[in-house]
Every structure is written in C-alpha cells, then in structure tokens.
Design a protein around this motif. Structure first.
Motif, PDB file in Angstrom:
ATOM      1  N   ILE A  78      72.673  54.237 -38.477  1.00 35.91           N
ATOM      2  CA  ILE A  78      71.243  54.149 -38.695  1.00 35.91           C
ATOM      3  C   ILE A  78      70.512  54.425 -37.385  1.00 35.91           C
ATOM      4  CG2 ILE A  78      71.444  52.547 -40.629  1.00 35.91           C
ATOM      5  CD1 ILE A  78      70.813  50.256 -38.765  1.00 35.91           C
ATOM      6  N   GLY A  79      69.230  54.713 -37.488  1.00 38.14           N
ATOM      7  CA  GLY A  79      68.421  55.022 -36.319  1.00 38.14           C
ATOM      8  C   GLY A  79      67.388  56.079 -36.655  1.00 38.14           C
ATOM      9  N   ASP A  80      66.488  56.326 -35.722  1.00 42.14           N
ATOM     10  CA  ASP A  80      65.413  57.299 -35.934  1.00 42.14           C
ATOM     11  C   ASP A  80      65.974  58.691 -36.201  1.00 42.14           C
ATOM     12  OD1 ASP A  80      63.740  55.200 -35.400  1.00 42.14           O
ATOM     13  OD2 ASP A  80      62.774  56.117 -33.663  1.00 42.14           O
ATOM     14  N   THR A  81      65.158  59.525 -36.813  1.00 40.12           N
ATOM     15  CA  THR A  81      65.555  60.908 -37.039  1.00 40.12           C
ATOM     16  C   THR A  81      65.637  61.649 -35.704  1.00 40.12           C
ATOM     17  OG1 THR A  81      65.010  62.936 -38.262  1.00 40.12           O
ATOM     18  CG2 THR A  81      63.161  61.695 -37.355  1.00 40.12           C
ATOM     19  N   GLY A  82      66.616  62.544 -35.594  1.00 37.76           N
ATOM     20  CA  GLY A  82      66.748  63.369 -34.405  1.00 37.76           C
ATOM     21  C   GLY A  82      67.522  62.759 -33.250  1.00 37.76           C
TER      22      GLY A  82
ATOM     23  N   SER B  74      62.694  55.739 -29.695  1.00 33.71           N
ATOM     24  CA  SER B  74      63.860  55.570 -30.566  1.00 33.71           C
ATOM     25  C   SER B  74      64.655  54.325 -30.181  1.00 33.71           C
ATOM     26  CB  SER B  74      64.752  56.818 -30.512  1.00 33.71           C
ATOM     27  OG  SER B  74      65.375  56.967 -29.251  1.00 33.71           O
ATOM     28  N   PHE B  75      64.619  53.959 -28.894  1.00 32.15           N
ATOM     29  CA  PHE B  75      65.270  52.730 -28.443  1.00 32.15           C
ATOM     30  C   PHE B  75      64.472  51.504 -28.885  1.00 32.15           C
ATOM     31  CE2 PHE B  75      65.436  49.460 -25.031  1.00 32.15           C
ATOM     32  CZ  PHE B  75      66.746  49.023 -25.236  1.00 32.15           C
ATOM     33  N   LEU B  76      63.166  51.550 -28.726  1.00 31.54           N
ATOM     34  CA  LEU B  76      62.320  50.417 -29.129  1.00 31.54           C
ATOM     35  C   LEU B  76      62.423  50.160 -30.627  1.00 31.54           C
ATOM     36  CD1 LEU B  76      59.133  51.154 -26.994  1.00 31.54           C
ATOM     37  CD2 LEU B  76      60.981  49.544 -26.493  1.00 31.54           C
ATOM     38  N   ASN B  77      62.638  51.217 -31.405  1.00 27.76           N
ATOM     39  CA  ASN B  77      62.750  51.069 -32.859  1.00 27.76           C
ATOM     40  C   ASN B  77      64.086  50.475 -33.290  1.00 27.76           C
ATOM     41  OD1 ASN B  77      60.185  52.061 -33.352  1.00 27.76           O
ATOM     42  ND2 ASN B  77      60.874  54.165 -33.650  1.00 27.76           N
ATOM     43  N   CYS B  78      65.035  50.349 -32.374  1.00 26.66           N
ATOM     44  CA  CYS B  78      66.338  49.803 -32.739  1.00 26.66           C
ATOM     45  C   CYS B  78      66.241  48.372 -33.242  1.00 26.66           C
ATOM     46  CB  CYS B  78      67.294  49.884 -31.544  1.00 26.66           C
ATOM     47  SG  CYS B  78      67.902  51.546 -31.192  1.00 26.66           S
ATOM     48  N   GLU B  79      65.277  47.618 -32.719  1.00 28.44           N
ATOM     49  CA  GLU B  79      65.108  46.240 -33.192  1.00 28.44           C
ATOM     50  C   GLU B  79      64.814  46.210 -34.687  1.00 28.44           C
ATOM     51  OE1 GLU B  79      62.689  42.138 -32.068  1.00 28.44           O
ATOM     52  OE2 GLU B  79      62.232  44.006 -31.018  1.00 28.44           O
ATOM     53  N   LYS B  80      63.964  47.138 -35.134  1.00 26.72           N
ATOM     54  CA  LYS B  80      63.652  47.222 -36.570  1.00 26.72           C
ATOM     55  C   LYS B  80      64.899  47.591 -37.369  1.00 26.72           C
ATOM     56  CE  LYS B  80      61.832  51.032 -38.083  1.00 26.72           C
ATOM     57  NZ  LYS B  80      62.842  51.489 -39.086  1.00 26.72           N
ATOM     58  N   TRP B  81      65.657  48.575 -36.873  1.00 26.78           N
ATOM     59  CA  TRP B  81      66.864  49.014 -37.587  1.00 26.78           C
ATOM     60  C   TRP B  81      67.882  47.884 -37.669  1.00 26.78           C
ATOM     61  CZ3 TRP B  81      66.489  53.066 -40.470  1.00 26.78           C
ATOM     62  CH2 TRP B  81      65.671  54.137 -40.115  1.00 26.78           C
ATOM     63  N   ILE B  82      68.047  47.157 -36.593  1.00 29.24           N
ATOM     64  CA  ILE B  82      69.006  46.053 -36.593  1.00 29.24           C
ATOM     65  C   ILE B  82      68.567  44.949 -37.547  1.00 29.24           C
ATOM     66  CG2 ILE B  82      69.955  44.169 -35.195  1.00 29.24           C
ATOM     67  CD1 ILE B  82      69.974  46.121 -32.817  1.00 29.24           C
TER      68      ILE B  82
ATOM     69  N   ASP C 130      66.614  45.289 -40.173  1.00 30.84           N
ATOM     70  CA  ASP C 130      66.763  45.800 -41.536  1.00 30.84           C
ATOM     71  C   ASP C 130      68.211  45.691 -42.001  1.00 30.84           C
ATOM     72  OD1 ASP C 130      64.098  46.395 -41.712  1.00 30.84           O
ATOM     73  OD2 ASP C 130      64.332  48.560 -41.400  1.00 30.84           O
ATOM     74  N   MET C 131      69.132  46.073 -41.106  1.00 37.82           N
ATOM     75  CA  MET C 131      70.546  46.022 -41.453  1.00 37.82           C
ATOM     76  C   MET C 131      70.989  44.596 -41.749  1.00 37.82           C
ATOM     77  SD  MET C 131      73.541  47.176 -41.972  1.00 37.82           S
ATOM     78  CE  MET C 131      73.157  48.903 -41.672  1.00 37.82           C
ATOM     79  N   LYS C 132      70.593  43.652 -40.894  1.00 40.14           N
ATOM     80  CA  LYS C 132      71.018  42.271 -41.080  1.00 40.14           C
ATOM     81  C   LYS C 132      70.405  41.645 -42.327  1.00 40.14           C
ATOM     82  CE  LYS C 132      72.135  41.097 -36.293  1.00 40.14           C
ATOM     83  NZ  LYS C 132      71.841  40.229 -35.137  1.00 40.14           N
ATOM     84  N   SER C 133      69.209  42.095 -42.710  1.00 44.64           N
ATOM     85  CA  SER C 133      68.566  41.527 -43.900  1.00 44.64           C
ATOM     86  C   SER C 133      69.114  42.116 -45.191  1.00 44.64           C
ATOM     87  CB  SER C 133      67.049  41.745 -43.838  1.00 44.64           C
ATOM     88  OG  SER C 133      66.726  43.127 -43.916  1.00 44.64           O
TER      89      SER C 133
END
Length: 210
Positions: free
Chosen positions: A17-21, A99-107, A109-112
C-alpha cells in the motif's frame, strides 16, 4: 527459491500500500520476476502475484502478494483486500515527502481493516534517484518513525535492484518468527494459513474482480 507451483506449508497474504507513483508495482515486478517493468502504468484496483520460498526456519511459504492502487477512487476496492492479510509493505518515495507523511494514514487504514497486529514494514523506495538535493526524507527520520510506530523499516530501489529481496525476506521471516512460532498466535485467523484454509483463501481472492 522455489517455483510457485511447488507445495508449501503456509500461505502468507501480503499487501503493498502507499501513494500512487511510489513504485509498488515495480517492487513487486523486481521481486517476482527479477525485472524492472519497461512500461510503468498506474495500477487499477488490485493486482496479484505469488512466489514460493523457504524461510530461515525451513518453513515452505507461498507469498500471495497484492499490489494495490494508490488513487483515492480505488480505496473501496483496495481496502477490501486487506482482509486476512498477515503482512504489509507501506511504500513511499524518499524524494516525495508527501508520500512519506501519508504513510500514517495508510498504516492506520491497514490496522483498522486488517488484523491490528499485522506485521508492517515501512519501505522508502527510489534510493537510486536520491541525492543531497533531491532526497526529501532522511533515512534516520524514517527509521525513528518506524521504531516509534513499531513497524519494520528499510530503503529500496526497484530500478537498481537494491534490497528488494531483502525487504520481503525480512518481512516474511519476521512473520514466521513472531506469529507462526509463537504458541499464543497459532489459532488466530489469518496467521499461517495452510491446507484447506489456504486453498479456500486463494479461491476467494482469485475470484475477486480487480
């Protein structure tokens, strides 16, 4: 390494998972096929790949790898594939701080959406293109963030084939060490699926519309 048609003891479902590109598809291509894709187009929904390998413990594992799209419009599709995932690579581009700052959201989302105790690795990709001028995320900063959030961390380059195999091997061996060989986790859903359970999961996932 073994052919993906070989028998295996456990099925590990892994999602990227992660931002596009940020290079998720390129990382999967490098790991599965050993090549960097000539054409790098955005993933639509979810793409699937698999690889069989033997871990340090001797366990034969089939890694079922799901490459998810980073675009917001595919979020409903991609999050559906977090179900029963045992591990995740959260990928960012070290030359794109957002894309690094958005990792918190991805993590989060994954845990939830998946098991809250899922084994996660933070991956800073594209070290081949990083210079003092272009690098926007320092390795030490990312390592400290990973340590604070209790996730694994590494940097890679799919283009130059730097540490891609190492990232997957570290993730898979950590899952084996922490989840499979820990008696307290042996009965948890999604942890070390095998036999009929593994076949059922493959049928369910392969039958999805991506």
């Amino acid at each position: 390494m073994e052919s993906h048609s070989e028998p295996y003891d456990q099925l590990f479902k892994i999602v990227l998972i992660g931002d596009t590109g940020v290079g998720k598809t390129c990382i999967v291509s490098r790991y599965i096929k050993g090549v960097f894709p000539k054409k790098n187009s955005a993933t639509i929904g979810v793409e699937f790949a698999a690889k069989n390998l033997r871990l340090k413990s001797g366990l034969r594992v089939k890694a079922q790898i799901w490459d998810t799209a980073g675009q917001e419009r595919y979020l409903a599709i991609t999050t559906a594939h977090y179900r029963r995932a045992i591990g995740a690579l959260v990928v960012y581009d070290i030359c794109k701080r957002e894309s690094f700052l958005n990792c918190e959201k991805w993590i989060n989302d994954m845990k939830s959406q998946a098991d809250p105790e899922i084994t996660i690795m933070l991956v800073g990709n594209k070290v081949d293109s990083a210079t003092e001028e272009t690098r926007q995320v320092q390795k030490q900063e990312a390592a400290e963030y990973a340590s604070k959030n209790k996730v694994l961390f590494c940097e890679t380059s799919a283009l130059s084939d730097i540490n891609v195999n190492g990232a997957f091997e570290q993730l898979l061996n950590t899952i084996d060490d922490v989840k499979i060989h820990n008696p307290q986790n042996n009965n948890r859903i999604g942890i070390g699926l095998k036999g009929v359970d593994a076949e059922k999961l493959e049928e369910e996932d392969n039958g999805c519309s991506c």
